[in-house]
Design a protein around this motif. Structure first.
Motif, PDB file in Angstrom:
ATOM      1  N   GLN A 534       0.841  -1.191   0.000  1.00  0.00           N
ATOM      2  CA  GLN A 534       0.000   0.000   0.000  1.00  0.00           C
ATOM      3  C   GLN A 534       0.881   1.247   0.000  1.00  0.00           C
ATOM      4  O   GLN A 534       1.837   1.346   0.754  1.00  0.00           O
ATOM      5  N   GLY A 535       0.538   2.188  -0.865  1.00  0.00           N
ATOM      6  CA  GLY A 535       1.297   3.435  -0.930  1.00  0.00           C
ATOM      7  C   GLY A 535       2.651   3.318  -1.598  1.00  0.00           C
ATOM      8  O   GLY A 535       3.528   4.162  -1.391  1.00  0.00           O
ATOM      9  N   TRP A 536       2.825   2.278  -2.445  1.00  0.00           N
ATOM     10  CA  TRP A 536       4.126   2.064  -3.108  1.00  0.00           C
ATOM     11  C   TRP A 536       4.591   3.313  -3.846  1.00  0.00           C
ATOM     12  O   TRP A 536       5.791   3.629  -3.852  1.00  0.00           O
ATOM     13  N   GLU A 537       3.685   4.038  -4.485  1.00  0.00           N
ATOM     14  CA  GLU A 537       4.054   5.193  -5.317  1.00  0.00           C
ATOM     15  C   GLU A 537       4.845   6.245  -4.552  1.00  0.00           C
ATOM     16  O   GLU A 537       5.588   7.032  -5.144  1.00  0.00           O
ATOM     17  N   PHE A 538       4.709   6.260  -3.228  1.00  0.00           N
ATOM     18  CA  PHE A 538       5.336   7.336  -2.439  1.00  0.00           C
ATOM     19  C   PHE A 538       6.397   6.799  -1.481  1.00  0.00           C
ATOM     20  O   PHE A 538       6.862   7.525  -0.603  1.00  0.00           O
ATOM     21  N   GLU A 539       6.787   5.538  -1.692  1.00  0.00           N
ATOM     22  CA  GLU A 539       7.841   4.956  -0.862  1.00  0.00           C
ATOM     23  C   GLU A 539       9.220   5.396  -1.359  1.00  0.00           C
ATOM     24  O   GLU A 539       9.378   5.877  -2.475  1.00  0.00           O
TER      25      GLU A 539
END
Length: 571
Positions: A534-539
């Protein structure tokens, strides 16, 4: 009815009519029996030919006397058809050797002397009569062997595993269980000759990258059936040995000679399975060496390679050598387009899985006559210097990073890792434009190297992207103010998840192997399955770093009416 009538004697006055009736009844029975037999014969012959009606004759033989000869003729026809089908199948089988790869994929290599008119329409026929399509994978550049891959059906995965037959038709038969399937885990798979010796690449003998290796005297190189030469060095998957005496081969050396490795000092000497062939060193025409070349191992990088080649050419790379690990995308067409535009890009089919270190060792020998320095980076890595913002692109920029000392044999450059930067798919303007959010973690930093090929130690020992050097050469690491490698490592999930297919390094666990969870080669917070967090785009984003993005806009971008940039590699 006929057998029932024969139970009772006929009346005296009806003997003639009864005889006639009996003959008609028997004729009718024979006629229908013949029809059934012919239908069965047609079905049987079709079955023999894999239900392929091309094997049926265009014209059936005529019978002079249907009643007396049709059964004989049809039997001969069935026999002829079965022999015809068998001969067609035999002629459609090709001499090959097969190797089991990861994920139940089978690599099929045709014999070196085999030539094909077409690479379409092939099948792998397995021991239990199951078939699967054989996909053309290319031609091995150093032995000119045609390679196919096919998936092993579930029903054929029971040990012992037998080599399939490569055939032109999806026939249904049980092939002979003659040869067990070779395993990539322990195999001599490639060789290359130098002026002084032969380099043999063998998987499964040295289990670890830096473990204590067996000694050279534990091995012999075997050429053909009996010619042997001593091994002079053995490190990782690289075994070097002396050339054989060519006079020992009565058939000459026009054709490749089978080569393998023999393990000595055991209860019984053991020669490893092999698909490697020996060729004497070919003389190379004298040509000017490229000052700086790049080598990398690739798989399905067609969408990335154009940006990577155009950028690095502008800073001084003259030649690109791609060891293709079995790509199935549009890579070759992109390479052809680049070469048509004046770039110098070569692809070499290196189909062996998890052999990156060996591939780089091979490159160190193969490219030594054409390149002086070799830069080992991946297609998601871009060499960059902060000082370049004050200048335009130049073919001297990269060379200027090399210290001007004769003793320098290798230069290493630190990497900066970049995260997904909010991207949900591959940015069409390129990775240098789409990914600008940097992850800062000193403990995770790696380096990439530029190596003087003549400085590499004879062992060819390397840990991915740097080599052991000869004692007379030194290794210099550049400061981060002098040079960096922007590594676009954590891309949009649709791109990153493809890494789960397989790691290319021989000594790094695959993403799906539940081992070494804290390794630097692992992605923090990511498990062993390609499940999007979850939230890979902002890791993996600590701060924005636009330096290379702005530099490439200035060098390669064309301003568009909406205020954006169209990059040179987008056309």
């Amino acid at each position: 009815m006929a057998y029932y009538q024969r139970t009772f004697p006929p009346p005296p006055d009806s003997s003639l009519s009864e005889t006639t009736s009996r003959r008609r009844t028997r004729g009718t029975e024979l006629f229908f029996s013949l029809l059934l037999f012919i239908a069965f014969s047609f079905y049987f012959s079709s079955t023999l030919s894999g239900t392929d009606l091309r094997f049926l004759p265009a014209k059936r033989p005529h019978a002079r006397n249907l009643i007396s000869n049709v059964m004989k003729d049809d039997f001969q026809e069935v026999t002829r058809l079965s022999r015809h089908v068998s001969s067609v199948q035999d002629s459609a089988k090709y001499q090959s050797v097969s190797v089991l790869l990861p994920d139940w994929e089978v690599l099929v290599l045709l014999s070196p002397e085999t030539s094909l008119d077409s690479v379409e329409g092939f099948y792998c026929l397995f021991w239990n009569s199951q078939t699967s399509p054989a996909r053309f994978s290319g031609v091995l550049p150093f032995t000119e062997r045609t390679a196919f891959k096919c998936a092993m059906p579930n029903g054929a995965r029971r040990p012992p595993l037998w080599q399939p037959i490569l055939t032109k038709y999806p026939v249904k038969e049980n092939p002979a269980k003659e040869r067990e399937l070779l395993r990539m885990k322990k195999l001599a798979y490639e060789s290359i000759s130098t002026e002084d010796d032969v380099v043999l690449f063998v998987k499964g003998v040295n289990a670890r990258s830096r473990s204590r290796s067996p000694q050279p005297q534990d091995f012999m190189c075997v050429f053909g059936d009996a010619v042997k030469t001593p091994v002079t060095s053995c490190t990782q998957e690289v075994f070097r040995c002396s050339h054989p005496e060519l006079t020992a081969f009565t058939s000459g050396t026009d054709q490749p000679i089978k080569m393998s490795l023999q393990i000595m000092h055991q209860v019984q000497n053991r020669t490893l399975p092999s698909v490697a062939y020996y060729r004497p060193r070919q003389s190379h025409a004298q040509e000017p060496k490229s000052e700086i070349c790049v080598c990398t191992m690739v798989y399905n990088v067609a969408k990335f390679v154009k940006e990577w080649v155009i950028y690095h050419t502008k800073i001084g790379v003259e030649k690109f050598i791609l060891y293709d690990n079995g790509s199935e995308d549009d890579l070759q067409n992109v390479v052809n387009e680049l070469n048509g535009d004046g770039y110098n890009v070569t692809t070499l089919l290196w189909i062996w899985p998890k052999t990156q270190e060996a591939g780089f060792s091979h490159n160190a020998i193969h490219a030594k006559h054409s390149c002086k320095w070799m830069l080992y980076i991946d297609v998601d890595e871009f060499v960059y210097s902060p000082s370049w913002h004050d200048s335009g692109p130049s073919k001297h920029l990269l060379k200027a990073l090399i210290p001007q000392l004769h003793s320098i044999g290798q230069v290493s450059i630190r990497c900066l890792d970049f995260g997904p930067s909010g991207q949900k798919s591959h940015p069409i303007e390129g990775v240098t434009q789409g990914y600008n959010c940097q992850r800062w973690d000193v403990s995770q930093q790696r380096h990439k190297s530029m190596v003087l090929l003549e400085a590499i130690d004879d062992s060819l020992d390397n840990v991915v992207h740097h080599f052991r050097l000869k004692n007379t050469f030194q290794w210099r690491e550049l400061s981060m103010s002098s040079a960096l490698v922007n590594h676009y490592k954590y891309q949009a999930w649709s791109e990153f998840k493809t890494k789960f297919r397989r790691r290319v390094s021989a000594y790094v666990a695959d993403w799906r192997d539940a081992t070494n969870p804290n390794s630097k080669d692992r992605t923090p917070g990511l498990g062993f399955e390609p499940i999007k967090p979850q939230g890979w785009e902002f890791e993996f984003c600590n701060f924005t770093d636009d330096r290379l993005k702005l530099l490439t806009q200035r060098w390669f971008g064309q301003l568009t009416p909406n205020g954006g940039y169209k990059m040179a590699w987008q056309r």
